[in-house]
Design an enzyme around this catalytic site. Structure first.
Site, PDB file in Angstrom:
ATOM      1  N   SER A  24       0.816  -1.217   0.000  1.00  0.00           N
ATOM      2  CA  SER A  24       0.000   0.000   0.000  1.00  0.00           C
ATOM      3  C   SER A  24       0.851   1.269   0.000  1.00  0.00           C
ATOM      4  CB  SER A  24      -0.937   0.019   1.221  1.00  0.00           C
ATOM      5  OG  SER A  24      -0.186   0.030   2.412  1.00  0.00           O
ATOM      6  N   ASN A 111      -2.813  -1.117  13.259  1.00  0.00           N
ATOM      7  CA  ASN A 111      -4.254  -0.859  13.119  1.00  0.00           C
ATOM      8  C   ASN A 111      -4.649   0.495  13.714  1.00  0.00           C
ATOM      9  OD1 ASN A 111      -4.173  -3.367  12.034  1.00  0.00           O
ATOM     10  ND2 ASN A 111      -5.234  -4.397  13.712  1.00  0.00           N
ATOM     11  N   HIS A 157     -38.018  24.929 -14.732  1.00  0.00           N
ATOM     12  CA  HIS A 157     -38.078  24.006 -15.881  1.00  0.00           C
ATOM     13  C   HIS A 157     -37.194  24.493 -17.034  1.00  0.00           C
ATOM     14  CE1 HIS A 157     -41.782  22.450 -13.894  1.00  0.00           C
ATOM     15  NE2 HIS A 157     -41.945  23.727 -13.619  1.00  0.00           N
ATOM     16  N   SER A 278     -10.603  25.263 -30.134  1.00  0.00           N
ATOM     17  CA  SER A 278     -10.734  23.978 -30.813  1.00  0.00           C
ATOM     18  C   SER A 278      -9.600  23.864 -31.824  1.00  0.00           C
ATOM     19  CB  SER A 278     -12.081  23.921 -31.522  1.00  0.00           C
ATOM     20  OG  SER A 278     -12.020  23.016 -32.605  1.00  0.00           O
ATOM     21  N   LYS A 284     -14.218  28.624 -31.926  1.00  0.00           N
ATOM     22  CA  LYS A 284     -14.734  28.063 -30.673  1.00  0.00           C
ATOM     23  C   LYS A 284     -14.090  28.631 -29.420  1.00  0.00           C
ATOM     24  CE  LYS A 284     -17.265  25.015 -30.075  1.00  0.00           C
ATOM     25  NZ  LYS A 284     -17.169  23.574 -30.353  1.00  0.00           N
ATOM     26  N   ASN A 286     -14.455  27.153 -25.714  1.00  0.00           N
ATOM     27  CA  ASN A 286     -15.116  26.090 -24.959  1.00  0.00           C
ATOM     28  C   ASN A 286     -14.922  26.268 -23.454  1.00  0.00           C
ATOM     29  OD1 ASN A 286     -15.898  24.886 -27.378  1.00  0.00           O
ATOM     30  ND2 ASN A 286     -13.978  23.714 -27.512  1.00  0.00           N
ATOM     31  N   GLU A 291     -16.884  22.257 -17.639  1.00  0.00           N
ATOM     32  CA  GLU A 291     -17.278  20.886 -17.985  1.00  0.00           C
ATOM     33  C   GLU A 291     -16.534  19.871 -17.127  1.00  0.00           C
ATOM     34  OE1 GLU A 291     -17.604  20.474 -22.553  1.00  0.00           O
ATOM     35  OE2 GLU A 291     -16.489  22.310 -22.205  1.00  0.00           O
TER      36      GLU A 291
HETATM   37  N1  ARG Z   1      -1.524  -0.645   5.337  1.00  0.00           N
HETATM   38  C1  ARG Z   1      -2.543  -0.972   6.278  1.00  0.00           C
HETATM   39  C2  ARG Z   1      -3.813  -0.186   5.965  1.00  0.00           C
HETATM   40  O1  ARG Z   1      -3.738   0.794   5.302  1.00  0.00           O
HETATM   41  C3  ARG Z   1      -2.092  -0.666   7.667  1.00  0.00           C
HETATM   42  C4  ARG Z   1      -2.698  -1.543   8.705  1.00  0.00           C
HETATM   43  C5  ARG Z   1      -2.231  -2.923   8.531  1.00  0.00           C
HETATM   44  N2  ARG Z   1      -2.655  -3.754   9.585  1.00  0.00           N
HETATM   45  C6  ARG Z   1      -2.551  -5.059   9.548  1.00  0.00           C
HETATM   46  N3  ARG Z   1      -2.964  -5.714  10.546  1.00  0.00           N
HETATM   47  N4  ARG Z   1      -2.000  -5.679   8.536  1.00  0.00           N
HETATM   48  O2  ARG Z   1      -4.901  -0.530   6.410  1.00  0.00           O
END
Ligand code: ARG
Length: 465
Positions: A24, A111, A157, A278, A284, A286, A291
């Site tokens: 991650s 965690n 409307h 454009s 044009k 735009n 958008e």
């Molecule tokens: N990279 C994890 C997340 O974003 C961090 C927590 C990971 N905890 C674990 N017990 N593997 O949630």
């Protein structure tokens, strides 16, 4: 080699695909400042409680500062094998200060660590969004002051309904932004409790002081339940919900700009700064920025939907699914931030074509209600009857292809003999808007005083902020 952070009972390396799905760091590296701040608060608290020595805490703090500046300067190598920001930082800390680094993770888990990091991140997003919306409001209010008496058609409307003022129209978005800010501020209050010290899920046997770390990191208090602390992502969902509503507001104004700038309507012009050309059609201009604001709304709402779906079936407490909370949310927040800033720029930049607006405001018998109201007020007619008489007069004008104020008095009198020439006093668009003085109505006088009240309110906020 197995993972040195948790590899005690492992003898093999993870499969390449395992690493790929598990990693991650590409996303949570954006949490580095929050991760380091939380670790510093945790280490200081551990030392104060006598859980680690003061000298270990000092080295940990110094090492973390070094890492913060390394990352800030781009001198840090994030390693995918170390999965996430938490382990990347800890691993570098152990290179820098040796075994004391291993004491930082006492009474803590990834965690509660990721939970606090992301809370701190989202809290910053909330504060930045509030400031961006205040700037958006200020831009609208300035233009409303300038155009308190500029007449334009008001629509229902998307059909011409009654004349309104451009300033009034702009102030409608100031109100929407105020509610958005209220929602973000509410979300911030509920977010502002610290999960740190919940550890993996059950709390810890160490004599930690969660109140101290909460305070050090600017939280109002620690979260009361350790299971909730590590498994709650309401703060992200709530922020994304408020963000979605806000993005819808940006998108609605963007849509209006698209309509207003169309040559079919031509009520406003954007400068070159917010327009593109454009490659094939030289004429044009735009409104791409508008958008794109309209389209970015999809990213914000998509992020909310995505996370609701991730969370909906999760049992307590932490589940790895929750790692998928960050990417969509971060992208959604970035999209909203850009949308607000682009809208602010366009609001500052746009130039109404006042003559065109006024002409359009008078089209479509937009002052018919004023005529009906005149019949009620002057001839004491019940409104239903007045509505009917006015309808007949409009039909007569339409037949002759003229506007209401161009219809000869005798033609009106053929339908209602008691009508006098005084009626012409209410048939112009200017007199129409001027008469709408009820609270919250479009009269230039109202718009001026509302806009001035907003100037004061925003100024006061700035002083307090
Ligand atoms: N990279 C994890 C997340 O974003 C961090 C927590 C990971 N905890 C674990 N017990 N593997 O949630």
């Amino acid at each position: 080699m197995s993972n040195k952070m948790w590899g005690g009972r492992f003898s093999e390396r993870p499969d390449e695909i395992m690493e790929e799905i598990n990693v991650s760091i590409d996303v949570d590296r954006h949490l580095f400042a929050q991760d380091i701040a939380a670790s510093k608060a945790h280490a200081a608290m551990l030392a104060n409680q006598g859980i680690i020595t003061a000298s270990d805490a000092k080295n940990i703090g110094k090492g973390l500062d070094t890492i913060l500046s390394e990352i800030g300067k781009g001198d840090f190598t994030f390693k995918r094998a170390l999965e996430d920001i938490h382990m990347n930082v800890e691993s570098r800390l152990s290179e820098l200060i040796g075994p004391a680094a291993g004491r930082l993770h006492t009474a803590r888990s990834r965690n509660d660590q990721v939970a606090i990091d992301f809370r701190l991140y989202v809290r910053d997003v909330l504060d930045e969004t509030d400031a961006a919306l205040a700037a958006f409001q200020a831009a609208l209010v300035n233009r409303a002051l300038e155009h308190a008496a500029t007449v334009m058609p008001g629509f229902t409307h998307l059909q011409t309904a009654q004349p309104v003022t451009f300033g009034h129209h702009l102030l409608a978005y100031v109100e929407m932004a105020a509610r958005d800010r209220g929602r973000f501020q509410d979300a911030r209050k509920r977010l502002n409790e610290s999960p740190l010290g919940a550890a993996a899920l059950a709390g810890t046997s160490f004599p930690i002081d969660r109140h101290a770390t909460a305070k050090a990191l600017g939280f109002d208090r620690p979260m009361a339940n350790s299971l909730d602390a590590v498994s709650d992502r309401d703060f992200v969902l709530e922020t994304l919900s408020a963000a979605s509503i806000c993005a819808v507001h940006m998108s609605r104004l963007a849509e209006e700009i698209v309509i207003w700038t169309s040559p079919l309507v031509g009520m406003i012009r954007l400068s070159d700064k917010f327009t593109t050309g454009s490659s094939i059609m030289p004429q044009k201009r735009n409104p791409d920025a508008a958008e794109l604001v309209r389209a970015k709304t999809g990213r914000v709402i998509g992020a909310l939907n995505g996370l609701l779906i991730v969370m909906k079936g999760l049992p307590l407490a932490y589940q790895k699914d929750m790692q998928e909370d960050k990417q969509g949310a971060m992208e959604g927040f970035a999209a909203l931030s850009l949308a607000i800033r682009a809208m602010t720029g366009m609001v500052r930049d746009l130039e109404p074509d006042e003559a065109k607006m006024k002409a359009a405001a008078g089209e479509g018998y937009s002052t018919a209600t004023d005529l009906a109201d005149w019949l009620v007020r002057t001839l004491k007619m019940p409104f239903r009857d007045a509505h009917h008489v006015t309808g007949r007069i409009v039909a007569k004008a339409a037949e002759g292809g003229v506007a209401l104020h161009e219809l000869p008095l005798k033609d009106m009198q053929a339908i209602e003999p008691k009508i006098t020439k005084d009626v012409f006093g209410v048939l112009s668009v200017e007199s129409s808007v001027k008469s709408r003085t009820s609270f919250g109505g479009t009269a230039p006088k109202n718009v001026m005083s509302q806009a001035k009240a907003w100037v004061k309110r925003l100024e006061k906020e700035r002083k307090l902020g």
